[in-house]
Design an enzyme around this catalytic site. Sequence first.
Site, PDB file in Angstrom:
ATOM      1  N   HIS A 243       6.531 -11.259  -0.550  1.00  0.00           N
ATOM      2  CA  HIS A 243       6.036  -9.887  -0.459  1.00  0.00           C
ATOM      3  C   HIS A 243       6.820  -9.013   0.517  1.00  0.00           C
ATOM      4  O   HIS A 243       6.952  -7.808   0.308  1.00  0.00           O
ATOM      5  CB  HIS A 243       4.559  -9.913  -0.024  1.00  0.00           C
ATOM      6  CG  HIS A 243       3.920  -8.571   0.061  1.00  0.00           C
ATOM      7  ND1 HIS A 243       3.649  -7.800  -1.055  1.00  0.00           N
ATOM      8  CD2 HIS A 243       3.488  -7.834   1.132  1.00  0.00           C
ATOM      9  CE1 HIS A 243       3.077  -6.662  -0.685  1.00  0.00           C
ATOM     10  NE2 HIS A 243       2.975  -6.657   0.634  1.00  0.00           N
TER      11      HIS A 243
ATOM     12  N   TRP B 218       0.826  -1.200   0.000  1.00  0.00           N
ATOM     13  CA  TRP B 218       0.000   0.000   0.000  1.00  0.00           C
ATOM     14  C   TRP B 218       0.867   1.259   0.000  1.00  0.00           C
ATOM     15  O   TRP B 218       0.491   2.282  -0.569  1.00  0.00           O
ATOM     16  CB  TRP B 218      -0.949  -0.002   1.198  1.00  0.00           C
ATOM     17  CG  TRP B 218      -1.462   1.377   1.540  1.00  0.00           C
ATOM     18  CD1 TRP B 218      -1.103   2.155   2.596  1.00  0.00           C
ATOM     19  CD2 TRP B 218      -2.422   2.139   0.797  1.00  0.00           C
ATOM     20  NE1 TRP B 218      -1.775   3.364   2.564  1.00  0.00           N
ATOM     21  CE2 TRP B 218      -2.589   3.379   1.471  1.00  0.00           C
ATOM     22  CE3 TRP B 218      -3.155   1.897  -0.377  1.00  0.00           C
ATOM     23  CZ2 TRP B 218      -3.445   4.375   1.016  1.00  0.00           C
ATOM     24  CZ3 TRP B 218      -4.012   2.896  -0.831  1.00  0.00           C
ATOM     25  CH2 TRP B 218      -4.157   4.114  -0.154  1.00  0.00           C
TER      26      TRP B 218
ATOM     27  N   ASP C 190       5.503 -13.157  -4.888  1.00  0.00           N
ATOM     28  CA  ASP C 190       4.679 -12.324  -4.018  1.00  0.00           C
ATOM     29  C   ASP C 190       3.228 -12.784  -4.140  1.00  0.00           C
ATOM     30  O   ASP C 190       2.607 -12.626  -5.194  1.00  0.00           O
ATOM     31  CB  ASP C 190       4.826 -10.857  -4.437  1.00  0.00           C
ATOM     32  CG  ASP C 190       4.169  -9.893  -3.473  1.00  0.00           C
ATOM     33  OD1 ASP C 190       3.192 -10.280  -2.817  1.00  0.00           O
ATOM     34  OD2 ASP C 190       4.617  -8.728  -3.411  1.00  0.00           O
TER      35      ASP C 190
END
Length: 321
Positions: A303, A119, A275
């Site tokens: 990730h 994010w 990921d």
Amino acid sequence: MRADSTTTFRSLYPPIEPYISERIPVSDGHEVHVEQSGNPHGIPILFVHGGPGGGTSPIQRRFFNPAKFRIILFDQRGCGRSRPHASLENNTTWDLVADMEAIREHLRIKSWVLFGGSWGSTLSLIYAQKHPERVRSIILRGIFLSRKEELDWFYQNGTRSLFPEAWTRFAELVPEGERDDLIKAYHRRLTEPEFERERLLFAKEWSLWEGSTVTLVPDEEQRAHSVDPVFALAFARIEAHYFLHQCFLECDDQILRDAHILKDIPIIIVQGRYDAICPPKSAYDLAKAMPWASLKIVPVAGHSAFEPAIQHELICATDAI
């Protein structure tokens, strides 16, 4: 462990303490926690954390050479040491962009480097598209473009095939009739008054689902952190709030549509090949939209920013600035 045939993996810089920590009033009753460490006269670099709702931690200061950088960490609205905790009121992507500008002005910084993952990559790109003149360069990791296909991948029909046991636990907490939209189902239980007594249970399960999929090799410490009550409540509520509203963007491909705005900004993208949360397709799509950017797909990594090979590439990227 070796990064390739000639080099070894870089390790994090030694632990450091902030030389100043403060809580800055922004708008609508929110206060955001901001800390600075490293060289007060160095290159300003802003760590943009993930989630949304993930908050910062001391280890994140250690990606950066403290002699070279003025290292700035901040907790986004509602999470970490920002207040009010777990608040969804006036908490949107555009509020966070405004908060970043408020921090920059408060610190009297003309322009800075952005360093964001997951994010944090989304928010860094959106901020840079809104304020390109304020951004010197960008380092991104684990690309998330806030598209419906990415949310469907992680919360419905993609990652579940890689982590079926964790998925079963996550999905079966919700009645079968609501499992076709788990973001909506969890959002109800994380926000509506009728579920207040069960809210923490659902927050922990939401957070544990992500904590179970974030690394290539299972990480029990990460899983344990994900169910910490204070962390989980903010993380789950804020993520569900943002994802239900597709991160408050104008359209599904807004970041790719506006990529041309960043054509004068050096950009490095680091992406784990395996990921499971933010699959490489998003990094690839972003790199195609920004041919001046450098894309490094790390062959053996998931990730997390703390996967050894990802960590190596990120530190190399900051050192090269």
